[in-house]
Scaffold this motif. Sequence first.
Motif, PDB file in Angstrom:
ATOM      1  N   ASN A  71       3.323  16.908 -24.350  1.00  0.00           N
ATOM      2  CA  ASN A  71       3.085  17.764 -23.197  1.00  0.00           C
ATOM      3  C   ASN A  71       1.595  18.022 -23.060  1.00  0.00           C
ATOM      4  O   ASN A  71       0.884  18.158 -24.061  1.00  0.00           O
ATOM      5  CB  ASN A  71       3.847  19.082 -23.346  1.00  0.00           C
ATOM      6  CG  ASN A  71       3.653  20.015 -22.172  1.00  0.00           C
ATOM      7  OD1 ASN A  71       2.695  20.772 -22.126  1.00  0.00           O
ATOM      8  ND2 ASN A  71       4.556  19.958 -21.208  1.00  0.00           N
ATOM      9  N   CYS A  72       1.105  18.122 -21.833  1.00  0.00           N
ATOM     10  CA  CYS A  72      -0.344  18.242 -21.613  1.00  0.00           C
ATOM     11  C   CYS A  72      -0.919  19.550 -22.136  1.00  0.00           C
ATOM     12  O   CYS A  72      -2.141  19.679 -22.246  1.00  0.00           O
ATOM     13  CB  CYS A  72      -0.671  18.083 -20.138  1.00  0.00           C
ATOM     14  SG  CYS A  72      -0.137  19.449 -19.086  1.00  0.00           S
ATOM     15  N   GLU A  73      -0.072  20.521 -22.470  1.00  0.00           N
ATOM     16  CA  GLU A  73      -0.549  21.803 -22.999  1.00  0.00           C
ATOM     17  C   GLU A  73      -0.278  21.951 -24.497  1.00  0.00           C
ATOM     18  O   GLU A  73      -0.578  23.006 -25.060  1.00  0.00           O
ATOM     19  CB  GLU A  73       0.110  22.952 -22.249  1.00  0.00           C
ATOM     20  CG  GLU A  73      -0.177  22.979 -20.769  1.00  0.00           C
ATOM     21  CD  GLU A  73       0.478  24.152 -20.072  1.00  0.00           C
ATOM     22  OE1 GLU A  73       0.155  25.309 -20.419  1.00  0.00           O
ATOM     23  OE2 GLU A  73       1.329  23.917 -19.191  1.00  0.00           O
ATOM     24  N   ASP A  74       0.261  20.929 -25.131  1.00  0.00           N
ATOM     25  CA  ASP A  74       0.664  21.035 -26.535  1.00  0.00           C
ATOM     26  C   ASP A  74      -0.514  20.705 -27.452  1.00  0.00           C
ATOM     27  O   ASP A  74      -0.575  19.644 -28.076  1.00  0.00           O
ATOM     28  CB  ASP A  74       1.847  20.108 -26.815  1.00  0.00           C
ATOM     29  CG  ASP A  74       2.478  20.374 -28.180  1.00  0.00           C
ATOM     30  OD1 ASP A  74       1.943  21.202 -28.935  1.00  0.00           O
ATOM     31  OD2 ASP A  74       3.510  19.747 -28.482  1.00  0.00           O
ATOM     32  N   LEU A 103       0.521  11.081 -18.335  1.00  0.00           N
ATOM     33  CA  LEU A 103       0.034  12.250 -19.064  1.00  0.00           C
ATOM     34  C   LEU A 103      -1.418  12.528 -18.699  1.00  0.00           C
ATOM     35  O   LEU A 103      -1.815  13.690 -18.509  1.00  0.00           O
ATOM     36  CB  LEU A 103       0.170  12.036 -20.573  1.00  0.00           C
ATOM     37  CG  LEU A 103      -0.541  13.062 -21.472  1.00  0.00           C
ATOM     38  CD1 LEU A 103      -0.011  14.463 -21.244  1.00  0.00           C
ATOM     39  CD2 LEU A 103      -0.435  12.641 -22.940  1.00  0.00           C
ATOM     40  N   GLN A 106      -1.574  14.356 -15.541  1.00  0.00           N
ATOM     41  CA  GLN A 106      -1.143  15.741 -15.744  1.00  0.00           C
ATOM     42  C   GLN A 106      -2.258  16.555 -16.402  1.00  0.00           C
ATOM     43  O   GLN A 106      -2.466  17.720 -16.052  1.00  0.00           O
ATOM     44  CB  GLN A 106       0.116  15.755 -16.595  1.00  0.00           C
ATOM     45  CG  GLN A 106       1.320  15.121 -15.910  1.00  0.00           C
ATOM     46  CD  GLN A 106       2.461  14.818 -16.861  1.00  0.00           C
ATOM     47  OE1 GLN A 106       2.445  15.236 -18.027  1.00  0.00           O
ATOM     48  NE2 GLN A 106       3.446  14.083 -16.382  1.00  0.00           N
ATOM     49  N   HIS A 110      -3.926  19.959 -14.915  1.00  0.00           N
ATOM     50  CA  HIS A 110      -3.950  21.179 -15.723  1.00  0.00           C
ATOM     51  C   HIS A 110      -5.374  21.633 -15.998  1.00  0.00           C
ATOM     52  O   HIS A 110      -5.693  22.828 -15.907  1.00  0.00           O
ATOM     53  CB  HIS A 110      -3.193  20.937 -17.030  1.00  0.00           C
ATOM     54  CG  HIS A 110      -3.184  22.087 -17.963  1.00  0.00           C
ATOM     55  ND1 HIS A 110      -3.849  22.060 -19.164  1.00  0.00           N
ATOM     56  CD2 HIS A 110      -2.613  23.299 -17.868  1.00  0.00           C
ATOM     57  CE1 HIS A 110      -3.677  23.218 -19.772  1.00  0.00           C
ATOM     58  NE2 HIS A 110      -2.923  23.984 -19.017  1.00  0.00           N
ATOM     59  N   ARG A 118       8.381  20.677 -16.605  1.00  0.00           N
ATOM     60  CA  ARG A 118       9.453  19.753 -16.969  1.00  0.00           C
ATOM     61  C   ARG A 118      10.278  19.447 -15.719  1.00  0.00           C
ATOM     62  O   ARG A 118      10.552  20.327 -14.913  1.00  0.00           O
ATOM     63  CB  ARG A 118      10.357  20.394 -18.019  1.00  0.00           C
ATOM     64  CG  ARG A 118      11.250  19.401 -18.758  1.00  0.00           C
ATOM     65  CD  ARG A 118      10.428  18.564 -19.701  1.00  0.00           C
ATOM     66  NE  ARG A 118      11.257  17.850 -20.666  1.00  0.00           N
ATOM     67  CZ  ARG A 118      10.766  16.980 -21.530  1.00  0.00           C
ATOM     68  NH1 ARG A 118       9.454  16.743 -21.569  1.00  0.00           N
ATOM     69  NH2 ARG A 118      11.558  16.356 -22.380  1.00  0.00           N
ATOM     70  N   HIS A 155       8.365   9.239 -17.114  1.00  0.00           N
ATOM     71  CA  HIS A 155       7.881  10.597 -17.371  1.00  0.00           C
ATOM     72  C   HIS A 155       9.000  11.623 -17.269  1.00  0.00           C
ATOM     73  O   HIS A 155       9.880  11.523 -16.421  1.00  0.00           O
ATOM     74  CB  HIS A 155       6.729  10.956 -16.417  1.00  0.00           C
ATOM     75  CG  HIS A 155       7.085  10.960 -14.963  1.00  0.00           C
ATOM     76  ND1 HIS A 155       7.208  12.132 -14.232  1.00  0.00           N
ATOM     77  CD2 HIS A 155       7.333   9.958 -14.094  1.00  0.00           C
ATOM     78  CE1 HIS A 155       7.513  11.838 -12.980  1.00  0.00           C
ATOM     79  NE2 HIS A 155       7.601  10.521 -12.871  1.00  0.00           N
ATOM     80  N   ASP A 157       7.856  15.042 -17.538  1.00  0.00           N
ATOM     81  CA  ASP A 157       7.121  16.148 -16.912  1.00  0.00           C
ATOM     82  C   ASP A 157       6.478  15.633 -15.636  1.00  0.00           C
ATOM     83  O   ASP A 157       6.348  14.412 -15.445  1.00  0.00           O
ATOM     84  CB  ASP A 157       6.017  16.677 -17.834  1.00  0.00           C
ATOM     85  CG  ASP A 157       6.561  17.247 -19.141  1.00  0.00           C
ATOM     86  OD1 ASP A 157       7.722  17.696 -19.150  1.00  0.00           O
ATOM     87  OD2 ASP A 157       5.821  17.239 -20.135  1.00  0.00           O
TER      88      ASP A 157
END
Length: 257
Positions: A71-74, A103, A106, A110, A118, A155, A157
């Motif tokens: 995930n792009c925020e993980d 990704l 994304q 972000h 998701r 994908h 997300d």
Amino acid sequence: MTTETKETGVACGAPAVLVVQHEEDAGPGLVGEHLAGTGLRLDVIRAWEGEALPESLGGHAGLIVLGGSVNCEDDESAPWLPGVRTLVREAVAGEVPLLGICLGGQIVAHALGGSVARRFQGPEVGAVPLRRLPAAEGDPVLGGVPDGAPAAQWHWDEVDRLPAGAVPLLSGDDCPYQAFRVGSVGWALQFHPEAGGETVASWAVGDAEHLRAAGVDRETAVGSVREAEPELRAVWGAVSEAWGSVVRAHAGASRGV
């Protein structure tokens, strides 16, 4: 497939593109082949192996951020992501050509104030036709993409809110933001222009359980990409070369050529 300077024979003085790779099986692929073929040098950072990102884009005429399953925020699973976001912001602010793929797209959204969610309807996989939006007309990279052109998708997300000022260029029936432009020379894609049938087949093996859980037939998804591969190569090869032309123009302007 990972394309590097030592593999392509590109001259060391050629304009260099920094490429951030997140996973072993998600390299520059077909995009890298076309860029190297037009005389660009690819400096690939294998971030998942612990290779350090540069602190800035100094010395690079472009930036590509590739795809991956994180995930792009993980930031915990992928501790290099904050550095990638910093490079993305630098590219947009400094008008350095940028290309985010899946990704990577994304991350672009972000990093610039958009958001990613998701997909409630499950993954989008296989070859999917895209729709041109009005702003695609005249775009230096995506302007030549025909309406209905297929794109390889893989994908779970997707971008659900664009950053302020972003310009949507391509859409789809099941995913509204398939491509958008940020700043003057930045592009973000939800799909995989770098992937052909063999690459998608390897992803299908790795994601077999997730696909089964989502009710997706992996053979159908892979088969659609294999069937569309000649058109995928033609359309996205041309797009790759168009982006490469933007990079070379930027490099020439930076040198005062």
